[in-house]
Write a protein that holds these residues in place. Structure first.
Motif, mmCIF file in Angstrom:
data_model
loop_
_atom_site.group_PDB
_atom_site.id
_atom_site.type_symbol
_atom_site.label_atom_id
_atom_site.label_comp_id
_atom_site.label_asym_id
_atom_site.label_seq_id
_atom_site.Cartn_x
_atom_site.Cartn_y
_atom_site.Cartn_z
ATOM 1 N N GLU A 249 0.864 -1.185 0.000
ATOM 2 C CA GLU A 249 0.000 0.000 0.000
ATOM 3 C C GLU A 249 0.896 1.229 0.000
ATOM 4 O O GLU A 249 1.289 1.729 1.058
ATOM 5 N N PRO A 250 1.268 1.735 -1.184
ATOM 6 C CA PRO A 250 2.259 2.806 -1.273
ATOM 7 C C PRO A 250 1.696 4.181 -0.881
ATOM 8 O O PRO A 250 1.451 5.046 -1.720
ATOM 9 N N LYS A 251 1.501 4.356 0.404
ATOM 10 C CA LYS A 251 1.047 5.632 0.956
ATOM 11 C C LYS A 251 1.547 5.720 2.392
ATOM 12 O O LYS A 251 1.872 4.690 3.010
ATOM 13 N N VAL A 252 1.638 6.912 2.919
ATOM 14 C CA VAL A 252 2.095 7.077 4.293
ATOM 15 C C VAL A 252 1.131 6.355 5.225
ATOM 16 O O VAL A 252 -0.081 6.581 5.179
ATOM 17 N N GLY A 253 1.668 5.455 6.028
ATOM 18 C CA GLY A 253 0.838 4.623 6.891
ATOM 19 C C GLY A 253 0.381 3.346 6.234
ATOM 20 O O GLY A 253 -0.188 2.470 6.891
ATOM 21 N N GLY A 254 0.659 3.197 4.926
ATOM 22 C CA GLY A 254 0.270 1.993 4.204
ATOM 23 C C GLY A 254 1.124 0.805 4.585
ATOM 24 O O GLY A 254 2.314 0.934 4.877
ATOM 25 N N GLY A 265 5.747 -4.372 7.440
ATOM 26 C CA GLY A 265 5.909 -3.068 8.060
ATOM 27 C C GLY A 265 4.976 -2.069 7.426
ATOM 28 O O GLY A 265 3.913 -2.433 6.906
ATOM 29 N N GLU A 266 5.383 -0.792 7.448
ATOM 30 C CA GLU A 266 4.548 0.244 6.861
ATOM 31 C C GLU A 266 5.424 1.365 6.312
ATOM 32 O O GLU A 266 6.582 1.532 6.701
ATOM 33 N N PHE A 267 4.852 2.140 5.392
ATOM 34 C CA PHE A 267 5.545 3.270 4.799
ATOM 35 C C PHE A 267 5.406 4.480 5.725
ATOM 36 O O PHE A 267 4.308 4.850 6.125
ATOM 37 N N LYS A 274 12.330 9.883 -5.235
ATOM 38 C CA LYS A 274 13.428 10.483 -4.476
ATOM 39 C C LYS A 274 13.746 9.746 -3.174
ATOM 40 O O LYS A 274 14.903 9.509 -2.869
ATOM 41 N N LYS A 275 12.724 9.407 -2.417
ATOM 42 C CA LYS A 275 12.982 8.842 -1.088
ATOM 43 C C LYS A 275 11.835 7.950 -0.631
ATOM 44 O O LYS A 275 10.665 8.222 -0.887
ATOM 45 N N ILE A 276 12.201 6.867 0.077
ATOM 46 C CA ILE A 276 11.234 5.965 0.699
ATOM 47 C C ILE A 276 11.731 5.681 2.117
ATOM 48 O O ILE A 276 12.898 5.340 2.312
ATOM 49 N N VAL A 277 10.855 5.819 3.103
ATOM 50 C CA VAL A 277 11.190 5.472 4.481
ATOM 51 C C VAL A 277 10.158 4.460 4.964
ATOM 52 O O VAL A 277 8.943 4.668 4.788
ATOM 53 N N GLN A 278 10.636 3.363 5.568
ATOM 54 C CA GLN A 278 9.750 2.290 6.017
ATOM 55 C C GLN A 278 10.043 1.891 7.458
ATOM 56 O O GLN A 278 11.202 1.929 7.894
ATOM 57 N N LYS A 279 9.002 1.497 8.176
ATOM 58 C CA LYS A 279 9.159 0.672 9.374
ATOM 59 C C LYS A 279 9.210 -0.762 8.879
ATOM 60 O O LYS A 279 8.308 -1.205 8.162
ATOM 61 N N TRP A 280 10.251 -1.508 9.252
ATOM 62 C CA TRP A 280 10.564 -2.789 8.591
ATOM 63 C C TRP A 280 11.004 -3.789 9.641
ATOM 64 O O TRP A 280 11.837 -3.478 10.495
ATOM 65 N N ARG A 281 10.453 -5.000 9.575
ATOM 66 C CA ARG A 281 10.882 -6.030 10.517
ATOM 67 C C ARG A 281 10.794 -7.410 9.887
ATOM 68 O O ARG A 281 10.011 -7.656 8.955
ATOM 69 N N LEU A 282 11.621 -8.295 10.419
ATOM 70 C CA LEU A 282 11.552 -9.710 10.108
ATOM 71 C C LEU A 282 10.652 -10.368 11.143
ATOM 72 O O LEU A 282 10.706 -10.034 12.331
ATOM 73 N N LYS A 283 9.851 -11.288 10.691
ATOM 74 C CA LYS A 283 8.819 -11.894 11.532
ATOM 75 C C LYS A 283 9.348 -12.397 12.873
ATOM 76 O O LYS A 283 8.697 -12.241 13.912
ATOM 77 N N ASP A 284 10.529 -13.002 12.878
ATOM 78 C CA ASP A 284 11.043 -13.615 14.094
ATOM 79 C C ASP A 284 11.960 -12.715 14.908
ATOM 80 O O ASP A 284 12.653 -13.185 15.809
ATOM 81 N N TRP A 285 11.989 -11.444 14.590
ATOM 82 C CA TRP A 285 12.694 -10.509 15.451
ATOM 83 C C TRP A 285 11.935 -10.401 16.783
ATOM 84 O O TRP A 285 10.784 -10.836 16.882
#
Length: 343
Positions: A249-254, A265-267, A274-285
């Motif tokens: 879902e390419p939108k802020v909060g998507g 995660g989410e955008f 120009k720029k992409i920032v994500q909250k990103w995790r691996l399932k078993d973290w």
């Protein structure tokens, strides 16, 4: 813990026996490495190269390192192969009784090189006047025979091994499959730069306190900045290089979910091209722990430079994470989109 590169079955997209690839829409990949190894050995071992001057036989394949794969990209086949080979030979001059031995090295067989550009390097084990004549014969006439066999391998890969990868479309004849094959090659080389920055912090989770690190990477792509942006934000392109269904879902909060929900995660921020920032995790973290991934896309005159910073990686996961950005993102993007690397 699910780790990239350790064969975790949750990361592997398997063939579904109950699925139908309707009109070849889904992007699929078929590993041709084992088949290629057997095919190359079949083609070379026992091969005879002869003339009125000398008779030479390939006795063994001493080294065969590399890989090969075929991707079905919306009804078009993309071939990837890269091999480094060493062959053993034994030969003699016609009418002589002494045998001579040596090696033939083929260091750069790949889809990026025309067969005429593939190096064929001949060496002689023990140098003697007659042995040098045999070596010279191999260097001139033998190289052509070797390239012919390499050509047979490439043709077999494209015509024999690839059969069945493109399914007949509705209302079409199976015999038309061959006409749909479009061999695409990247034509580029790459240099991946990954630098680990020693920034360590402590985090708390349900399992206690743990240290985190930051990873900096830079990657050069032979594409436009807007193309790379789409590759990281559109469902079709992400499904292509991850070879799996995904949610994007390419939108802020998507939200996004990749590799069968093993990464999610989410955008946080999106600046088109120009720029992409994500909250990103691996399932078993550790539970509820997210890292932050920032892509800065810099369009250059003839390529795109992408700078990636990932903060908040559990320290125990740093090396695996670094290795597998390369394996599951950059290498796969190279193979699927043909954007290539620079040496």
């Amino acid at each position: 813990m699910a780790r990239w590169g350790e064969g975790d079955p949750r990361w592997i997209v398997e063939e579904r026996p109950d699925a139908v690839n309707v009109n070849n829409w889904h992007w699929t990949e078929k590993d041709a490495s084992k088949w290629s190894q057997e095919k190359l050995k079949e083609l070379f071992i026992g091969q005879k190269i002869s003339s009125d001057l000398a008779l030479v036989k390939i006795t063994d394949v001493d080294k065969l390192e590399g890989e090969a794969a075929i991707n079905n990209r919306k009804g078009k086949l993309i071939f990837f192969y890269e091999w480094n080979m060493t062959l053993s030979w034994k030969g003699r001059l016609v009418g002589a009784s002494d045998d001579y031995e040596g090696k033939i090295q083929i260091p750069n067989l790949s889809e990026e090189n025309d067969l005429s550009e593939v190096e064929v390097l001949v060496t002689l084990k023990d140098s003697t006047p007659e042995g040098e004549v045999v070596k010279d014969f191999l260097h001139h006439q033998g190289c052509h025979n070797v390239r012919d066999k390499l050509g047979e391998y490439v043709r077999s890969l494209k015509e024999e091994f690839s059969k069945g990868m493109i399914l007949p479309k509705k209302d079409s004849e199976e015999g038309k499959e061959k006409d749909q094959i479009n061999c695409l090659s990247s034509g580029f080389s790459a240099k991946v730069q990954m630098n680990n920055v020693a920034k360590t912090a402590s985090k708390k989770s349900a399992g206690g306190t743990f240290d985190t690190d930051t990873l900096n990477m830079s990657q050069t792509f032979q594409c436009m900045g807007e193309e790379f942006y789409r590759a990281m934000t559109t469902t079709d392109m992400i499904s292509a290089f991850t070879t799996a269904p995904c949610v994007v879902e390419p939108k802020v909060g998507g939200k996004f979910e990749l590799f069968n929900k093993n990464i999610y995660g989410e955008f946080v921020e999106l600046v088109p091209d120009k720029k992409i920032v994500q909250k990103w995790r691996l399932k078993d973290w550790p539970e509820n722990h997210f890292s932050t991934v920032k892509f800065v896309i810099e369009q250059q005159e003839d390529h795109t430079l992408v700078k990636i910073t990932q903060t908040g990686i559990p320290k125990s996961e740093l090396e695996v994470t670094k290795e597998n950005w390369g394996r599951y993102y950059w290498d796969s993007i190279k193979r699927v989109f043909g954007w290539g690397y620079f040496m």
